[in-house]
Design a protein around this motif. Structure first.
Motif, PDB file in Angstrom:
ATOM      1  N   UNK A 132       0.874  -1.329  -0.096  1.00 39.14           N
ATOM      2  CA  UNK A 132       0.024  -0.063   0.188  1.00 39.14           C
ATOM      3  C   UNK A 132       0.960   1.426   0.067  1.00 39.14           C
ATOM      4  N   UNK A 133       2.290   1.161   0.284  1.00 41.09           N
ATOM      5  CA  UNK A 133       2.925   2.350   0.113  1.00 41.09           C
ATOM      6  C   UNK A 133       3.168   2.813  -1.233  1.00 41.09           C
ATOM      7  N   UNK A 134       3.408   3.943  -1.614  1.00 39.31           N
ATOM      8  CA  UNK A 134       3.463   4.728  -2.826  1.00 39.31           C
ATOM      9  C   UNK A 134       4.608   3.907  -3.770  1.00 39.31           C
ATOM     10  N   UNK A 135       4.499   4.007  -4.878  1.00 36.85           N
ATOM     11  CA  UNK A 135       5.540   3.452  -5.643  1.00 36.85           C
ATOM     12  C   UNK A 135       7.055   4.025  -5.349  1.00 36.85           C
ATOM     13  N   UNK A 136       7.156   5.318  -5.145  1.00 39.14           N
ATOM     14  CA  UNK A 136       8.427   5.886  -4.917  1.00 39.14           C
ATOM     15  C   UNK A 136       8.979   5.269  -3.531  1.00 39.14           C
ATOM     16  N   UNK A 137       8.250   4.892  -2.798  1.00 34.47           N
ATOM     17  CA  UNK A 137       8.621   4.258  -1.531  1.00 34.47           C
ATOM     18  C   UNK A 137       8.854   2.642  -1.409  1.00 34.47           C
ATOM     19  N   UNK A 139      10.529   0.311  -2.974  1.00 35.57           N
ATOM     20  CA  UNK A 139      11.790  -0.408  -2.661  1.00 35.57           C
ATOM     21  C   UNK A 139      12.264  -0.335  -1.064  1.00 35.57           C
ATOM     22  N   UNK A 140      12.141   0.885  -0.532  1.00 36.03           N
ATOM     23  CA  UNK A 140      12.534   1.095   0.793  1.00 36.03           C
ATOM     24  C   UNK A 140      11.526   0.098   1.837  1.00 36.03           C
ATOM     25  N   UNK A 141      10.280   0.150   1.335  1.00 39.94           N
ATOM     26  CA  UNK A 141       8.980  -0.815   2.339  1.00 39.94           C
ATOM     27  C   UNK A 141       9.347  -2.228   2.021  1.00 39.94           C
ATOM     28  N   UNK A 142       9.806  -2.605   0.895  1.00 36.36           N
ATOM     29  CA  UNK A 142       9.840  -4.103   0.678  1.00 36.36           C
ATOM     30  C   UNK A 142      11.157  -4.644   1.049  1.00 36.36           C
ATOM     31  N   UNK A 143      12.230  -3.922   1.319  1.00 36.15           N
ATOM     32  CA  UNK A 143      13.399  -4.159   1.635  1.00 36.15           C
ATOM     33  C   UNK A 143      13.422  -5.485   2.919  1.00 36.15           C
TER      34      UNK A 143
END
Length: 193
Positions: A132-137, A139-143
């Motif tokens: 649910x995090x916006x696309x620009x974030x 990679x950071x959320x998925x880490x």
């Protein structure tokens, strides 16, 4: 025309209806044209997700876990489609990993060597995550999920390379955005990637 490639698809979202299911369906439809497919939906699998004794005792696998473990060994390419909940995998998905990625099956230790002998070498992987995090974030959320699922599970057991595809924000997306994501998944399925 069938290829000789065996593909395991896991829809690791425990909900019966979700974008993850649509993604897994789309990938399967495209890949089935040229590959052998085994598909598992976490929502349909019945098992105790808790590894109650760790590796101290052998915990008998339920039939769904035996089938999934057999499919892991059969597969040339492993596709995991999952949502991210609270920055991690859904609990049942983590339980599946704990129960089937076990010593003697997906890796083993030899003597006093702290590095595992990888029993899944020669296999490749693809992780498709929704969030649910916006696309620009994304990679950071998925880490944290990618560290756990890619590095400390699949790659640890010898799967390489493991490619990733990230889709977000699902909660803010409209039908046209979801169609674009599914078109990307069609390409992955057609290419058996």
């Amino acid at each position: 025309m069938q290829s000789n490639k065996n593909i395991l698809i896991l829809n690791a979202n425990p909900k019966r209806t979700s974008l993850c299911k649509a993604i897994a369906d789309t990938y399967e439809i495209e890949a089935r044209e040229t590959a052998n497919i085994q598909r598992f939906n976490l929502a349909d699998m019945m098992f105790n997700p808790s590894l109650d004794q760790g590796y101290d005792e052998i915990q008998t696998l339920e039939s769904d876990l035996i089938a999934f473990q057999d499919a892991l060994m059969w597969a040339d390419h492993i596709v995991v489609v999952s949502s991210t909940w609270w920055g991690g995998l859904p609990a049942k998905a983590k339980g599946l990993i704990d129960r089937v990625f076990i010593p003697g099956v997906t890796f083993r230790f030899e003597d006093d060597n702290p590095y595992p002998i990888q029993l899944m070498k020669g296999k490749t992987g693809r992780i498709i995550l929704t969030m649910d995090m916006p696309g620009e974030y994304a990679q950071e959320q998925a880490r944290p999920v990618l560290e756990q699922l890619s590095k400390f599970t699949l790659e640890y057991c010898g799967v390489s390379p493991v490619e990733t595809t990230l889709f977000g924000s699902v909660i803010m997306s409209d039908e046209s955005q979801k169609t674009l994501w599914l078109d990307e998944v069609k390409s992955l399925g057609k290419g058996l990637l």
